[in-house]
Design an enzyme around this catalytic site. Structure first.
Site, PDB file in Angstrom:
ATOM      1  CG  ASP A   2      25.559 -39.775  81.412  1.00 16.99           C
ATOM      2  OD1 ASP A   2      26.473 -40.300  80.742  1.00 16.99           O
ATOM      3  OD2 ASP A   2      25.666 -39.527  82.619  1.00 16.99           O
ATOM      4  CD  GLU A   3      24.416 -36.113  84.415  1.00 15.69           C
ATOM      5  OE1 GLU A   3      23.549 -35.966  85.287  1.00 15.69           O
ATOM      6  OE2 GLU A   3      25.586 -36.430  84.666  1.00 15.69           O
TER       7      GLU A   3
END
Length: 573
Positions: free
Chosen positions: A241-242
């Site tokens: 993620d991210e």
């Protein structure tokens, strides 16, 4: 011949007072265990006496999970064992452990000792090989919840405890983003190797950094070995993620490789995810990943990128964005979908829209147990209400004049998961307060599909749901919340509501069986509240709620009012 009871978690209980027998039938051990949990609950309900009954029960979802972030603030082993007990009581069966992040590394991998020798500790130090920088209120020393890790023995004890309660542990090592703690250690290791090379010391250790596939292999092999004698590893969650846009733009490795040169972040991440997937598939494992790790160009990456099953966790359904559609897209693309919806199941959000309520509000203004209980996971867009600032959001805002997307391959949506990110959880009481009673509402929705979920008319559905919530709140107040307290498990004791109607002072609590206390001297002394009629004058009251078993109290709330000569009242809260 065994009766077909509907899957590994299903069970049947037959209680016969005439023959003084209780029979629990199940296809597999988890079902028998859940039947026993129901029987225990019945015994507690009836002071040891149980009525004649036949109960047939099975869950709506096979995956009923909780993600615990132990990286931001550590959760010691004894906290974990107590929490696992509560999970088992409410038939939750997946414990997803977020073991690494930018702020720390929390699991011993014997082949890479620096990960815990350095990255498990946060402190102020002039020595780079002692700790990583303090964050999230952890302070300058290593004796706080900012520091800590699970040894091999600790982790195996957690696994054994979970395994005995039919809970699968899913470890997550977050990569390639959220890897600052690991990067710090591996760069330090590389510096030491360079130093030894320049000073012509003896045999050198093998040189490999975080971007090298050997790092991933060593970590996965380490986790497999940790799990092997207790609960063989089935799913490795790699985060994903991210990843910041441009994360590899200065990478010499990418520039020197003709295959990678000029590719953007999304394309390079796809290469990374595919390579890690091959590594874990070759080791006989399936892949877990957050949604943004396998989503690019406004669509899921092809499932053909991966050699194993992929369990994806689409979390970012914030209203006001177009990202709630991703759950349907992933299901239809062939992924196994777990729903950790940020608007309803991120338990780092406050439980009330008040600045004194602990939590963040980047996803939604608040999430209380009532909101969790009311979740309709089969139709995500039916849950649309307000954005994080409390502004109303409509289906038209999200989907225009078209119908909002719904999954065709509903069989690929396999579960619900609460996420307990730990930035604001430093103590066990804070951890419990953020978990409970919301986690009990999650357990209810993960196990049971409510009848009101099928009603299309919104007004009728809301009325039925409100009635169902009142019944559920009664069960919480009279039974389940006292049950938690008897286990020395805390929950958020919510402040009471108070008002003046006419000239009558009234107060109530969210859950029955809790006491409202009143103070008329600014909180110096408290007495049990009784409804009362006020004479003319100015008033300043403080109220709080007290729990039924441990006597824990809520934060106080203040009510100011003026009762005027004609009996009218002007409340000021």
């Amino acid at each position: 011949m065994k009766q077909n009871l509907g899957g590994s978690d299903a069970y049947e209980i037959n209680i016969s007072p005439e023959t003084h027998t209780v029979v629990i039938q199940a296809q597999e051990a988890p079902g028998a265990f859940y039947g026993a949990q129901t029987l225990i609950s019945l015994v507690e309900d009836n002071d040891g006496n149980i009525p004649k009954a036949t109960i047939r029960d099975a869950p709506r979802f096979g995956y009923r999970g909780v993600m615990l972030d132990v990286a931001r603030n550590f959760k010691p082993k004894n906290w974990m064992l107590k929490f696992i007990d509560v999970m088992a009581t409410y038939k939750l069966n997946k414990l997803h452990l977020h073991l690494s992040d930018d702020e720390a590394w929390r699991i011993e991998i014997p082949d890479i000792p620096g990960l815990t020798q350095i990255a498990s500790k946060r402190c102020h130090s002039e020595y780079s090989d002692e700790c990583v920088m303090p964050q999230l209120g952890s302070g300058p020393d290593t004796d706080t919840i900012g520091s800590g890790f699970y040894t091999v023995d600790d982790y195996r004890e957690i696994l054994d405890y979970a395994n005995a309660r039919h809970i699968e542990v899913i470890p997550e090592i977050d990569m390639p983003g959220h890897s600052a703690a690991a990067i710090t250690v591996m760069e330090k290791r590389e510096d030491e190797i360079d130093f030894m090379e320049s000073h012509v010391y003896g045999p050198l250790p093998e040189s490999w950094l975080l971007y090298d596939h050997k790092f991933v292999e060593r970590v996965v092999d380490g986790l497999k070995e940790l799990h092997r004698p207790v609960q063989p590893l089935r799913i490795f969650h790699m985060g994903g993620d991210e990843v910041a846009h441009g994360a590899w733009s200065e990478s010499r490795e990418c520039f020197d490789n003709v295959e990678f040169r000029g590719k953007d972040t999304a394309a390079l991440q796809r290469v990374f995810m595919s390579r890690v997937s091959r590594i874990i598939s070759d080791k006989g494992l399936n892949l877990g990943v957050w949604e943004d790790g396998v989503y690019a160009d406004d669509k899921p990456n092809p499932i053909t990128d991966f050699k194993s099953d992929v369990f994806v966790y689409p979390w970012n359904n914030r209203w006001g964005t177009n990202k709630a559609k991703r759950s349907s897209e992933f299901a239809d693309a062939g992924y196994k979908v777990i729903l950790p919806l940020a608007t309803h199941l991120y338990f780092d959000m406050p439980q009330e829209p008040d600045p004194e309520s602990r939590g963040l509000y980047w996803a939604t203004r608040f999430i209380d147990a009532h909101k969790v209980f009311g979740l309709m996971p089969d139709n995500i867009f039916a849950n649309v209400d307000v954005d994080r600032m409390g502004n109303s959001v409509s289906l038209e805002d999200l989907c225009g004049n078209a119908a909002c997307p719904q999954p065709n391959k509903t069989e690929n949506i396999i579960g619900l998961q609460a996420c307990m990110w730990a930035e604001v959880m430093r103590t066990e009481e804070q951890f419990h307060n953020m978990a409970f009673p919301r986690l009990l509402a999650l357990a209810e929705r993960a196990w049971h599909r409510a009848n009101w979920e099928e009603i299309e008319d919104r007004n009728a559905r809301d009325a039925y749901r409100s009635s169902d919530w009142e019944a559920f709140a009664d069960v919480l107040g009279y039974k389940e919340l006292p049950r938690l307290e008897k286990k020395q498990v805390f929950y958020l004791v919510e402040p009471p509501g108070a008002r003046v109607e006419g000239n009558v002072l009234m107060a109530n609590t969210r859950y029955p069986n809790h006491v409202v206390e009143i103070s008329m001297d600014g909180g110096d002394s408290w007495n049990e509240f009784q409804q009362q009629t006020l004479a003319n004058g100015k008033y300043k009251f403080h109220f709080r709620t007290k729990s039924p078993v441990l006597g824990r109290v809520s934060r106080p709330v203040e009510l100011m009012a003026v009762v005027e000569g004609d009996g009218r009242i002007t409340p000021k809260v």
